[in-house]
Design a protein around this motif. Structure first.
Motif, PDB file in Angstrom:
ATOM      1  N   ARG A  11     -15.251  -1.402  -4.414  1.00 39.14           N
ATOM      2  CA  ARG A  11     -15.845  -0.116  -4.793  1.00 39.14           C
ATOM      3  C   ARG A  11     -16.096   0.773  -3.585  1.00 39.14           C
ATOM      4  O   ARG A  11     -16.068   2.002  -3.691  1.00 39.14           O
ATOM      5  CB  ARG A  11     -17.153  -0.349  -5.567  1.00 39.14           C
ATOM      6  CG  ARG A  11     -16.924  -1.009  -6.918  1.00 39.14           C
ATOM      7  CD  ARG A  11     -18.191  -1.039  -7.761  1.00 39.14           C
ATOM      8  NE  ARG A  11     -17.944  -1.662  -9.048  1.00 39.14           N
ATOM      9  CZ  ARG A  11     -17.449  -1.033 -10.112  1.00 39.14           C
ATOM     10  NH1 ARG A  11     -17.133   0.251 -10.006  1.00 39.14           N
ATOM     11  NH2 ARG A  11     -17.268  -1.672 -11.245  1.00 39.14           N
ATOM     12  N   ASN A  12     -16.351   0.165  -2.433  1.00 42.38           N
ATOM     13  CA  ASN A  12     -16.549   0.979  -1.224  1.00 42.38           C
ATOM     14  C   ASN A  12     -15.281   1.733  -0.859  1.00 42.38           C
ATOM     15  O   ASN A  12     -15.329   2.914  -0.473  1.00 42.38           O
ATOM     16  CB  ASN A  12     -16.978   0.087  -0.056  1.00 42.38           C
ATOM     17  CG  ASN A  12     -18.374  -0.473  -0.225  1.00 42.38           C
ATOM     18  OD1 ASN A  12     -19.243   0.173  -0.829  1.00 42.38           O
ATOM     19  ND2 ASN A  12     -18.603  -1.669   0.279  1.00 42.38           N
ATOM     20  N   ILE A  13     -14.132   1.060  -0.997  1.00 44.57           N
ATOM     21  CA  ILE A  13     -12.859   1.731  -0.730  1.00 44.57           C
ATOM     22  C   ILE A  13     -12.604   2.823  -1.753  1.00 44.57           C
ATOM     23  O   ILE A  13     -12.190   3.939  -1.405  1.00 44.57           O
ATOM     24  CB  ILE A  13     -11.706   0.707  -0.710  1.00 44.57           C
ATOM     25  CG1 ILE A  13     -11.790  -0.152   0.558  1.00 44.57           C
ATOM     26  CG2 ILE A  13     -10.343   1.409  -0.790  1.00 44.57           C
ATOM     27  CD1 ILE A  13     -10.710  -1.205   0.667  1.00 44.57           C
ATOM     28  N   LEU A  14     -12.856   2.522  -3.024  1.00 48.21           N
ATOM     29  CA  LEU A  14     -12.654   3.536  -4.067  1.00 48.21           C
ATOM     30  C   LEU A  14     -13.479   4.779  -3.774  1.00 48.21           C
ATOM     31  O   LEU A  14     -12.984   5.911  -3.883  1.00 48.21           O
ATOM     32  CB  LEU A  14     -13.021   2.973  -5.442  1.00 48.21           C
ATOM     33  CG  LEU A  14     -12.113   1.901  -6.039  1.00 48.21           C
ATOM     34  CD1 LEU A  14     -12.613   1.498  -7.417  1.00 48.21           C
ATOM     35  CD2 LEU A  14     -10.672   2.394  -6.128  1.00 48.21           C
ATOM     36  N   SER A  18     -11.493   8.038  -2.187  1.00 48.18           N
ATOM     37  CA  SER A  18     -11.418   9.124  -3.168  1.00 48.18           C
ATOM     38  C   SER A  18     -12.098  10.383  -2.642  1.00 48.18           C
ATOM     39  O   SER A  18     -11.599  11.505  -2.855  1.00 48.18           O
ATOM     40  CB  SER A  18     -12.040   8.703  -4.504  1.00 48.18           C
ATOM     41  OG  SER A  18     -13.421   8.402  -4.359  1.00 48.18           O
ATOM     42  N   MET A  19     -13.206  10.233  -1.918  1.00 47.53           N
ATOM     43  CA  MET A  19     -13.872  11.392  -1.328  1.00 47.53           C
ATOM     44  C   MET A  19     -12.983  12.072  -0.295  1.00 47.53           C
ATOM     45  O   MET A  19     -12.890  13.311  -0.243  1.00 47.53           O
ATOM     46  CB  MET A  19     -15.200  10.968  -0.692  1.00 47.53           C
ATOM     47  CG  MET A  19     -16.278  10.578  -1.698  1.00 47.53           C
ATOM     48  SD  MET A  19     -17.804   9.998  -0.897  1.00 47.53           S
ATOM     49  CE  MET A  19     -18.300  11.474   0.007  1.00 47.53           C
ATOM     50  N   THR A  20     -12.305  11.259   0.523  1.00 45.83           N
ATOM     51  CA  THR A  20     -11.398  11.816   1.534  1.00 45.83           C
ATOM     52  C   THR A  20     -10.243  12.562   0.883  1.00 45.83           C
ATOM     53  O   THR A  20      -9.896  13.684   1.284  1.00 45.83           O
ATOM     54  CB  THR A  20     -10.852  10.695   2.436  1.00 45.83           C
ATOM     55  OG1 THR A  20     -11.934  10.093   3.147  1.00 45.83           O
ATOM     56  CG2 THR A  20      -9.838  11.247   3.429  1.00 45.83           C
ATOM     57  N   PHE A  26      -6.603  16.739  -3.244  1.00 45.54           N
ATOM     58  CA  PHE A  26      -5.970  15.949  -4.284  1.00 45.54           C
ATOM     59  C   PHE A  26      -6.928  15.725  -5.454  1.00 45.54           C
ATOM     60  O   PHE A  26      -8.145  15.699  -5.277  1.00 45.54           O
ATOM     61  CB  PHE A  26      -5.547  14.577  -3.749  1.00 45.54           C
ATOM     62  CG  PHE A  26      -4.479  14.634  -2.684  1.00 45.54           C
ATOM     63  CD1 PHE A  26      -3.169  14.924  -3.013  1.00 45.54           C
ATOM     64  CD2 PHE A  26      -4.797  14.403  -1.351  1.00 45.54           C
ATOM     65  CE1 PHE A  26      -2.185  14.975  -2.037  1.00 45.54           C
ATOM     66  CE2 PHE A  26      -3.816  14.448  -0.369  1.00 45.54           C
ATOM     67  CZ  PHE A  26      -2.512  14.743  -0.717  1.00 45.54           C
ATOM     68  N   GLU A  27      -6.360  15.540  -6.627  1.00 43.66           N
ATOM     69  CA  GLU A  27      -7.124  15.070  -7.781  1.00 43.66           C
ATOM     70  C   GLU A  27      -7.002  13.555  -7.804  1.00 43.66           C
ATOM     71  O   GLU A  27      -5.886  13.029  -7.722  1.00 43.66           O
ATOM     72  CB  GLU A  27      -6.557  15.667  -9.074  1.00 43.66           C
ATOM     73  CG  GLU A  27      -7.275  15.221 -10.332  1.00 43.66           C
ATOM     74  CD  GLU A  27      -6.649  15.788 -11.585  1.00 43.66           C
ATOM     75  OE1 GLU A  27      -6.933  15.260 -12.680  1.00 43.66           O
ATOM     76  OE2 GLU A  27      -5.854  16.753 -11.468  1.00 43.66           O
TER      77      GLU A  27
END
Length: 233
Positions: A11-14, A18-20, A26-27
């Motif tokens: 979840r940390n990667i997600l 995703s924020m980056t 990007f969507e």
């Protein structure tokens, strides 16, 4: 705005990736296992998928295999530092690229942009007609870059972005040898480093797909220690 699917059980990667990506315009759609992603993709495919390999319910390898039955959209694998076997298997199954964990998010963004640029360059009808974009016929081979279509002996063959570019580069000059370095330049952005094994894996996958149309396909020749050559049949 390109839609990127990010599939990872961390979840940390997600959250961070995703924020980056969203900050880069990007969507982003996030999924924490392969089955959830596959269910969503059956309703609407993204423009690109970034997949972790080891996930619950359905891992990245299984997800990629199912995706390649119906789409050639670009796919990047996220692999652990020591997962060299998984990297090779992923490329042979049809992934376009891989990024090792832990990774620079800036590097991931650049690889995503590079793949999307290549996808757009060979799929849009607005591209100027040049040697790289006009229809090419070489013996039994017919390639239409503007429509990203390939046919061998009249039978359609579905290729990923990378596979298409490699075949195009080889077939443009039959009989001439392309080194692995030259093929890297064709298939990858200057800011993306790949090794010889990556190109070899793509070529093996490309041959396998062409042989699905014709078991006797042998137009791509390996010159060991040198590179590859397309021989017009």
């Amino acid at each position: 705005m390109s839609r990127i699917a990010l599939v990872d059980d961390d979840r940390n990667i997600l959250t961070s990736v995703s924020m980056t990506l969203e900050a880069e315009g990007f969507e982003v759609e996030t999924y924490n296992d392969g089955q959830s992603a596959l269910d969503a993709f059956s309703r609407r495919l993204p423009d690109m998928a970034v997949l972790d390999i080891k996930m619950p319910r359905m891992d990245g390898m299984d997800l990629l295999q199912r995706l390649r039955l119906k789409t050639t959209m670009p796919v990047i694998f996220l692999t652990s530092k020591d997962d060299e076997i998984d990297e090779v298997l992923g490329l042979r199954m049809g992934a376009d690229d891989y990024v090792k964990k832990p990774f620079s998010q800036r590097l991931l963004v650049e690889r995503i942009r590079a793949l999307l640029r290549r996808q757009e360059a060979i799929s849009t009808d607005e591209v100027a007609v040049t040697e790289e974009t006009k229809i090419m016929e070489r013996g039994f081979l017919r390639m239409d870059p503007l429509r990203h279509s390939v046919a061998w002996k009249g039978q359609d063959v579905s290729l990923t972005v990378t596979e298409f570019l490699l075949l195009q580069a080889l077939a443009q000059r039959p009989g001439f040898v392309k080194s692995r370095d030259q093929l890297m330049d064709v298939a990858y952005d200057d800011q993306v480093y790949v090794d010889d094994r990556t190109i070899d894996s793509h070529i093996k996958r490309l041959r396998k797909k062409m042989r699905s149309a014709d078991p006797d396909f042998s137009a791509i020749e390996t010159l060991y220690g040198i590179g590859y050559r397309y021989n017009e049949e």
